[in-house]
Design an enzyme around this catalytic site. Structure first.
Site, mmCIF file in Angstrom:
data_model
loop_
_atom_site.group_PDB
_atom_site.id
_atom_site.type_symbol
_atom_site.label_atom_id
_atom_site.label_comp_id
_atom_site.label_asym_id
_atom_site.label_seq_id
_atom_site.Cartn_x
_atom_site.Cartn_y
_atom_site.Cartn_z
ATOM 1 N N ASP A 19 52.742 -27.269 -74.822
ATOM 2 C CA ASP A 19 52.493 -25.828 -74.677
ATOM 3 C C ASP A 19 52.239 -25.435 -73.219
ATOM 4 O O ASP A 19 52.552 -24.324 -72.796
ATOM 5 C CB ASP A 19 51.311 -25.393 -75.548
ATOM 6 N N SER A 59 51.707 -29.680 -78.908
ATOM 7 C CA SER A 59 50.661 -29.578 -77.886
ATOM 8 C C SER A 59 49.667 -30.728 -77.938
ATOM 9 O O SER A 59 48.442 -30.528 -78.002
ATOM 10 C CB SER A 59 49.931 -28.242 -78.033
ATOM 11 N N ARG A 85 53.561 -22.147 -86.077
ATOM 12 C CA ARG A 85 54.485 -21.010 -86.003
ATOM 13 C C ARG A 85 55.927 -21.490 -85.960
ATOM 14 O O ARG A 85 56.236 -22.498 -85.329
ATOM 15 C CB ARG A 85 54.226 -20.191 -84.734
#
Length: 891
Positions: A631, A577, A513
């Site tokens: 994350d 992440s 994203r």
């Protein structure tokens, strides 16, 4: 003129007799509308009988039989059965073979049931039963064997266990004293114990109706309804547990013994009962009770015919008005007489012979009229029985949410004889099924036992996690620590003054994203986000590092153009992440890939430098990369923006990880003793040194060996969504190999790694889903399951996900206890920011995790707060906080 024009009843004599019969029996001829109404009344009584609050006033008692499974063909062994409830008592030996042919052998012996026994004392009755069984075993040379026994007891009983039953009331002329309200199975055991030469174990007690269903179910797997229509009448069927308020649990099905003979005892059928029904009832042993049974069972139909013929004779309509002694004698006309007189194809010979034996000396017209009476009485019986049966079948169809139901009804009884061994053999089949289920239960429990973690084991996991946390923080042990405790250089949480526009990147799974985040401070503070999602193909995930970062930059370029901000040089936070070792907030060296990524030439490299290099290669725009963020840290920061007490972040989704704010004085691998810094624990590697091998199962090892990073991230492989479905699949394969699932057939789909996604665990374990829907989910996976299979699959899913939540809770308890000790307080109040599909979507994971933390860290009051887009919003907030702290440092 004959007004009785029903084609079922041929008019082959003067219409006068038919007119007379019709006049007397007008109310016995039931139209379709009336029968539909009876069906509706019976359905309402079924619902009433199933409800905990309404059952006490229900006439149809809907008694749970505790029979939860039908035969599946794998039953085997030698069983005894005794059958008490009719005019004769029977003892049986049933041999069931598991030879691929699904066969059985039955030997039986009948014994009379003398009136003085069935209407004497309970002790005498059960002593007689035990004596008969002893005689049978001696005749079959069985006294040297220890055999399980099934007890068919054809009277209404309340059962809390399969092997016990409390008699509610006697029926069918039985009146033994001192039995009502007692456990009849226990009475039989006591009587058998007096016979020292036999060794019999009463394993199951069933109603004859249930026995009939089980006998037919052995031959036809579609049989899920049992019907007795003979001396007595009753029906049973397999009901969904979720509808049975009288029994705990909502999984699977259970056979319900309707005891429908009492339907109408509350007056619900008074409009259909004739003067003859009322007279018959008043003359019975139990007036006002079993009214439906008295309208349809063979025990009463002969008497009903006698009462009709008596009245017609008294009025001069039959036998020249001469009333014989036979017509005045109760019970003189039996069902066998009625059945014989109804045989139209044999003309009037049977009727004339029977009536002559009763000293009635009938004319031909008398015979025709009597034949007509018998037919109408029998036809009403069949109609009423069919209406109630239709109610049961309709309920079954609706339970299964089918437009059309295909099922089989197992039937026994003199009025409709299909299975001569039904009730008695059925008791043996129930016992055989109970034997099979007990053996299967033992095997299933053995498979799932390693997933049941005791409180002591969970405390041990917590303590080992605490030890590994300390190893990761210390300079001399950090290199060999499995929990890496990586400094993030995030040294503060949001204070509300953050402001401006920021870009955020989010890489951590199969999707990538790019976000534009606008943060507004002051009284009207807010965070607004705009994002676009891009796929990362498998060949990119497992290609070269250069290909991966070029793809990322291509996605960024598309987003900037989409938003119309390609020329702006915005501060950027990069949510990455994966385990990184950071030397500053803007530098992160990849320790190792997880979650299916395998891009080459990345491990040991600074991912920020790789991103900058890819931006330079494209040479279209420039970005101010301020922070590389995990994350988990983003989750903590997002919740910290709403709640300043949030100093822990937890991810429980595809992956599993925790971060928390640690005192600088405890972080030996970073210079400085003042303030705090967020530590990314990377706890997924906990246990890679073998410290939790004692709780790893063979299924965990199989999943680990089949993964892309065998031997690594062992704790994550026991707690994260990426692996739970695969653990379940391995267990299902093992259970199937043992013949405990899917009829022992391993389907091609079950052989496919990854077929059982974790989302299926969440769906299957949902409390809102009935087992029918669970079966549909399994069918989507190519697994053709029975109801029992679905229960086992749900149990497996529950065991795996429960262990995952408990292990996650044990690790988190170690963190919160450390935070409490850091602060030096007796009682800690703290908030944990949480993200991840496993925590958010699984129906029980969050509750079990929270309960475990509370149990293992009783001096910590932990609030769990769901993160709203920690990986995107959190990255922007970290970037904003870093900018604010950087500006303060410059000043």
């Amino acid at each position: 003129q004959c007004h009785f024009l029903d084609p079922l009843f041929p008019c082959n004599s003067t219409g006068l007799y038919f007119d007379c019969v019709d006049r007397y029996l007008y109310h016995m001829r039931l139209s379709d509308d009336v029968l539909l109404d009876v069906m509706g009344r019976f359905r309402a009584e079924m619902v009433k009988g199933l409800g905990r609050d309404t059952n006490p006033t229900a006439t149809v008692k809907m008694l749970p039989s505790l029979v939860r499974s039908l035969p599946d063909g794998s039953e085997k062994g030698d069983f005894l059965a005794v059958d008490l409830g009719g005019s004769q008592f029977r003892a049986l030996e049933v041999k069931v073979f598991n030879d691929g042919k699904q066969s059985s052998q039955l030997e039986s012996k009948f014994y009379p049931t003398p009136k003085e026994v069935i209407q004497g004392s309970g002790a005498e009755l059960f002593s007689y039963v035990a004596d008969c069984l002893s005689d049978f075993m001696e005749s079959r040379n069985l006294k040297h064997k220890k055999l399980p026994l099934g007890f068919t007891f054809s009277f209404p009983c309340k059962q809390n266990k399969l092997e016990e039953g409390v008699l509610l009331s006697w029926t069918k002329h039985f009146k033994a004293r001192g039995v009502q309200g007692t456990d009849v199975a226990s009475s039989l055991r006591k009587a058998l114990q007096k016979h020292k030469d036999i060794d019999v174990d009463v394993l199951a007690m069933v109603n004859d109706t249930v026995g009939t269903m089980m006998t037919c179910g052995y031959d036809d797997p579609r049989c899920e309804v049992g019907l007795i229509i003979g001396t007595g009448t009753n029906a049973c069927y397999m009901e969904d547990m979720r509808h049975i308020d009288l029994v705990e649990g909502d999984e699977g099905r259970m056979c319900i013994n309707t005891e429908w003979g009492a339907f109408g005892d509350d007056g619900a059928l008074d409009d259909l009962r004739t003067e003859f029904d009322r007279e018959l009832d008043l003359g019975s042993l139990n007036p006002g009770k079993q009214l439906f049974e008295k309208m349809i069972s063979s025990l009463y139909l002969g008497e009903l015919v006698r009462l009709i013929l008596l009245k017609m004779t008294k009025e001069g309509l039959l036998f020249n008005g001469k009333v014989s002694a036979a017509l005045l004698t109760k019970g003189k006309i039996e069902m066998k007489h009625v059945s014989a007189m109804e045989k139209y194809k044999e003309g009037l010979s049977n009727t004339k012979e029977i009536l002559t034996e009763l000293n009635l000396f009938p004319s031909e017209d008398d015979c025709i009229a009597v034949q007509h009476v018998c037919t109408i009485v029998s036809f009403r019986s069949a109609n009423l029985c069919a209406a109630a049966l239709a109610a049961i079948l309709t309920r079954l169809r609706e339970n299964k949410k089918l437009l059309r139901l295909r099922t089989t009804v197992g039937i026994d009884g003199g009025l409709y004889k299909t299975h001569p061994q039904g009730s008695a053999k059925g008791a043996a089949m129930v016992t055989a099924v109970a034997y099979r289920l007990a053996a299967q239960r033992k095997q299933i429990d053995a498979v799932l036992a390693p997933f049941l973690l005791s409180l002591e084991t969970l405390r041990d996991v917590k303590n080992k996690m605490r030890t590994e946390l300390e190893y990761g923080l210390k300079r001399e042990t950090q290199d060999r620590a499995t929990v890496k405790m990586l400094p993030t250089y995030v040294c503060g949480t949001p204070d509300g003054t953050e402001n401006g526009k920021y870009l955020a990147l989010d890489l951590g799974g199969t999707n990538f994203r790019v976000l534009l985040v606008k943060i507004r401070s002051g009284r009207r503070r807010s965070v607004r986000m705009y994002n676009k999602i891009f796929a990362i193909p498998l060949e990119i995930m497992q290609g070269t590092g250069e290909e991966l970062f070029d793809h990322i930059v291509q996605c960024i370029a598309d987003f900037l153009e989409y938003m119309g901000i390609k020329g702006a040089r915005l501060p950027l936070g990069f949510t990455f992440s994966f385990p990184c070792r950071q030397a500053s907030i803007g530098k992160g060296t990849l320790v190792g890939w997880t979650k299916g990524f395998k891009a080459t030439d990345c491990e040991g490299e600074d991912v920020v430098d790789m991103l900058r290099e890819a931006i330079r290669r494209r040479n279209e725009f420039d970005l101010d990369i301020v922070a590389v963020v995990n994350d988990t840290v983003g989750t903590m920061m997002t919740c910290g923006y709403e709640d300043p007490n949030c100093e822990i972040g937890l991810i429980a989704g595809t992956g599993s990880n925790v971060c928390y704010m640690e005192d600088m004085k405890n972080i030996e691998i970073v210079e400085g003793n003042e303030g705090k810094m967020c530590i990314n624990t990377e706890w997924g590697g906990f246990g890679d040194n073998g410290c939790i091998d004692n709780i790893r199962t063979k299924y965990d090892k199989e999943v680990d060996e089949g993964s892309l990073n065998a031997g690594k991230q062992r704790y994550e492989k026991m707690t994260s969504g990426m692996y739970l479905g695969e653990i379940v699949r391995q267990i299902l394969i093992d259970l199937t190999k043992q013949g405990l699932l899917f009829r022992g057939q391993i389907s091609e789909s079950l052989r496919k790694r990854g077929i059982f996604e974790t989302k299926f665990l969440s769906q299957i374990e949902s409390d809102r889903l009935a087992l029918l829907q669970v079966r549909r989910i399994l069918q989507q996976l190519g697994l053709d399951s029975t109801c029992e299979d679905s229960i086992i699959v749900k149990e497996v899913c529950g065991a795996v996900s429960r262990r995952a939540a408990q292990l996650c809770g044990a690790g988190l308890a170690a963190i919160v206890e450390k935070k409490r000790e850091n602060r030096g307080v007796e009682h800690l109040q703290i908030t944990v920011g949480v993200d991840g599909t496993l925590y958010k979507l699984h129906p029980h994971f969050s509750r079990i995790l929270q309960e475990t933390v509370k149990e293992l860290a009783p001096r910590c009051d932990v609030t769990f707060m769901l993160s709203e887009d920690g990986s995107g919003k959190g990255a922007a907030l970290i970037t904003a906080v870093a900018k604010r702290l950087h500006n303060i440092g410059q000043k």
